[in-house]
Design an enzyme around this catalytic site. Structure first.
Site, PDB file in Angstrom:
ATOM      1  CB  CYS A 232      -0.968  -0.045   1.170  1.00 36.94           C
ATOM      2  SG  CYS A 232      -2.451   0.915   0.849  1.00 36.94           S
TER       3      CYS A 232
ATOM      4  CG  HIS B 249      -3.556  -3.602   3.277  1.00 37.10           C
ATOM      5  ND1 HIS B 249      -2.471  -3.168   4.001  1.00 37.10           N
ATOM      6  CD2 HIS B 249      -4.197  -2.485   2.856  1.00 37.10           C
ATOM      7  CE1 HIS B 249      -2.462  -1.845   4.027  1.00 37.10           C
ATOM      8  NE2 HIS B 249      -3.491  -1.403   3.330  1.00 37.10           N
TER       9      HIS B 249
ATOM     10  CD  GLU C 152      -1.183  -6.350   5.287  1.00 33.28           C
ATOM     11  OE1 GLU C 152      -0.969  -6.602   4.075  1.00 33.28           O
ATOM     12  OE2 GLU C 152      -1.374  -5.186   5.713  1.00 33.28           O
TER      13      GLU C 152
HETATM   14  N1  GLN Z   1      -1.934   6.764   2.839  1.00 33.17           N
HETATM   15  C1  GLN Z   1      -2.073   6.005   1.646  1.00 33.17           C
HETATM   16  C2  GLN Z   1      -3.441   6.185   1.020  1.00 33.17           C
HETATM   17  O1  GLN Z   1      -4.380   6.584   1.653  1.00 33.17           O
HETATM   18  C3  GLN Z   1      -1.780   4.534   1.878  1.00 33.17           C
HETATM   19  C4  GLN Z   1      -2.750   3.884   2.792  1.00 33.17           C
HETATM   20  C5  GLN Z   1      -2.271   2.559   3.308  1.00 33.17           C
HETATM   21  O2  GLN Z   1      -1.080   2.269   3.270  1.00 33.17           O
HETATM   22  N2  GLN Z   1      -3.179   1.765   3.836  1.00 33.17           N
HETATM   23  O3  GLN Z   1      -3.596   5.904  -0.140  1.00 33.17           O
END
Ligand code: GLN
Length: 542
Positions: free
Chosen positions: A380, A514, A516
């Site tokens: 992410c 994600h 994980e």
């Molecule tokens: N801050 C980033 C976004 O909002 C990544 C978010 C995250 O890593 N869950 O896109």
């Protein structure tokens, strides 16, 4: 017939109620029963989505896009059953439902009160979306005696009364502290905690007693006597070296047998726990070890990256190695002379994150991994920072950045205000609410043929969970591909970059989702299996 098991906690918080509930779920499954687990959280936030990971730990996201308590992660990792929006509720959500109904006039002029209106809404939640499961295990967050828990305890008391003992059971998790001066375990806090529970009308049917030392049978008898619980239903729950051995340990102490006995069910044969024995065996006797640096912002709080730590351990199980995690605060890498801290690691992982603080450090870590051929896994925010790094270093875009940090000349990562889900268009605005407004939950991703990603998943279409507001800007795709990045995973409509990789690097993968959140000890996620495999190879080089 669906039976309900309510799990409360007493004496102190952090007793591992979530883990105990998850382990009980796994044990009942091993006996052939179907289960669901859910959690009632007493705090006033509508969901944990807006809470800092430093305060409340990770926000776990379900396929259907709910931001939930991290205990739902334990439930999934132990039972393999994908949690749903209907599996987690908070006081905040209950109250907003009740107030919405009041405004609509649903209560027909009645005075709206905690009992029955709030408690009814809680009971409705507990019973909603039940699809013939044999057991619903329902954990109540917080500690008995907290002001916030009262409506929940009252609601489950009523449910117990309505369903009767043959359909409802109360398990209370407590602590027996060891007082070294006296050289003994103390049962008094447990007695007091049960009294507290009795004062709201709940007589526990079983006590799960957490303890650092073995509990003598005298102590068990004493607890049984004072707390009015059968002797065999006082279950010692000792600390275990790995959480994945908890189902085995609790089974040995009679947890599942006594639960079945409560409901008058047969427990003649032993459950098959080989899967947990195999997992615990791998964790206890690894054949080697690797060192992974996790470069993040909330590294001082272990729970902030709970699923991530577990998924990395699962990658270790798959490769039969121990994964040593080095939690590193990204900000230290903002000093140029700090990158040497990364010199002896076998893999670098930059996890999800929010906000500008530490972002330059994460970019420096990605640069180090790319230039030194160290396996890099960006998740992410970690993917977004890796793309910004490549844009700056390889694509001659020195001002590349993310609009998350303010206006930017080269918005390689930008706010997405409109996207499609299936055949629906979803929209967001920059000044909208913060809660529940990200791209959340499961989205499909098309995987390019011949890519590392395809080799890892062995599939052309995958589905993974998201939680983010910003996206890698598709307008930079060609430019970045010309300098060596490959956009190997895209949303099926081709609009949103989901995965980038560097084909000439031993292992450099950034994912917008994600992974994980979906890894299980008995089914390690392919990306983590592959990343740890690459780290094992790296460990042979350094
Ligand atoms: N801050 C980033 C976004 O909002 C990544 C978010 C995250 O890593 N869950 O896109």
């Amino acid at each position: 017939m669906t039976r309900f098991i309510f799990v409360t906690g007493g004496v102190v918080s952090s007793l591992g109620k979530g883990l105990a509930s998850a382990a009980l779920g796994a044990l009942l499954q091993a006996r052939g029963y179907s289960v669901r687990l859910r959690k009632l959280d007493p705090y006033l936030n509508v969901d944990p989505g807006t809470m800092s990971p430093l305060q409340h730990g990770e926000v776990f996201v379900t396929d259907d896009g709910a931001e939930t308590d991290l205990d739902l992660g334990h439930y999934e990792r132990f039972t393999g059953i994908p949690a749903r929006r209907s599996d987690n509720v908070t006081t905040g959500k209950i109250y907003s439902t009740v107030i919405e109904r009041e405004r609509r006039g649903d209560y027909l002029g009645a005075t709206v009160q905690v009992i029955p209106h709030v408690t009814d809404a809680i009971k409705e939640f507990v019973r909603a979306d039940v699809n013939g499961e044999d057991f619903i295990i329902c954990e109540i967050g917080g500690t008995v005696g907290d002001i916030e828990s009262l409506p929940f305890l009252e609601a489950i008391r009523q449910l117990g009364n309505e369903m009767g003992r043959e359909r409802a059971m109360f398990i209370h998790v407590t602590l027996l502290p060891y007082v070294s001066a006296a050289g003994e375990l103390k049962t008094k806090p447990t007695q007091h905690s049960v009294k507290e529970l009795l004062s709201v009308g709940i007589q526990p049917d079983m006590l799960l007693c957490r303890s650092e030392k073995p509990i003598s049978s005298d102590d068990r008898r004493k607890i049984a006597l004072f707390c009015n619980v059968r002797h065999e239903a006082v279950i010692p729950a000792l600390n275990v070296d790995t959480i994945y051995a908890v189902p085995i340990e609790y089974h040995n102490q009679g947890l599942d047998t006594q639960v079945l006995r409560h409901f008058g069910m047969q427990a003649e044969s032993e459950p098959d726990l080989t899967v947990w024995e195999t997992i615990a065996g791998h964790l206890r006797q690894p054949e080697g070890e690797v060192k992974i640096a996790v470069v993040g912002k909330y590294t001082s709080v272990f729970d902030a990256y709970k699923s991530l730590a577990e998924a990395l351990a699962h990658g270790g199980i798959a490769n039969n190695v121990k994964v040593n995690l080095h939690w590193m605060d990204a900000e230290i890498f903002e000093r140029e002379d700090a990158v040497h801290f990364l010199e002896d690691v076998h893999g670098i992982l930059v996890p999800g994150g929010f906000g500008e603080r530490g972002s330059e450090g994460k970019i420096a870590a990605a640069k180090f991994a790319r230039e030194r051929n160290v396996p890099y896994f960006g998740i992410c925010f970690g993917m977004q920072m890796a793309v910004i790094e490549a844009a700056r270093s390889l694509a001659e875009l020195p001002h590349a950045g993310s609009t998350e940090f303010g206006p930017c000349d080269e918005p390689v990562v930008g706010l997405l205000t409109e996207w499609t889900r299936g055949n629906q268009i979803e929209r967001r605005s920059a000044d909208g609410n913060m809660g529940g407004t990200m791209r959340l939950g499961a989205y499909e991703c098309a995987v390019s043929a011949g890519s590392k990603l395809r080799e890892i998943y062995g599939n052309a279409l995958i589905s993974e969970r998201h939680r983010h507001r910003y996206e890698v800007n598709i307008n930079y795709k060609d430019r970045l591909e010309r300098v060596g990045l490959r956009f190997s995973g895209m949303s099926p409509d081709g609009e949103l970059p989901e995965v980038v990789e560097i084909p000439t690097h031993p292992w450099f993968v950034g994912v917008q989702f994600h992974p994980e959140l979906k890894s299980k000890p008995f089914e390690p996620h392919p990306l983590f299996t592959s990343f740890i495999k690459a780290a094992v190879e790296q460990s042979r080089l350094v």
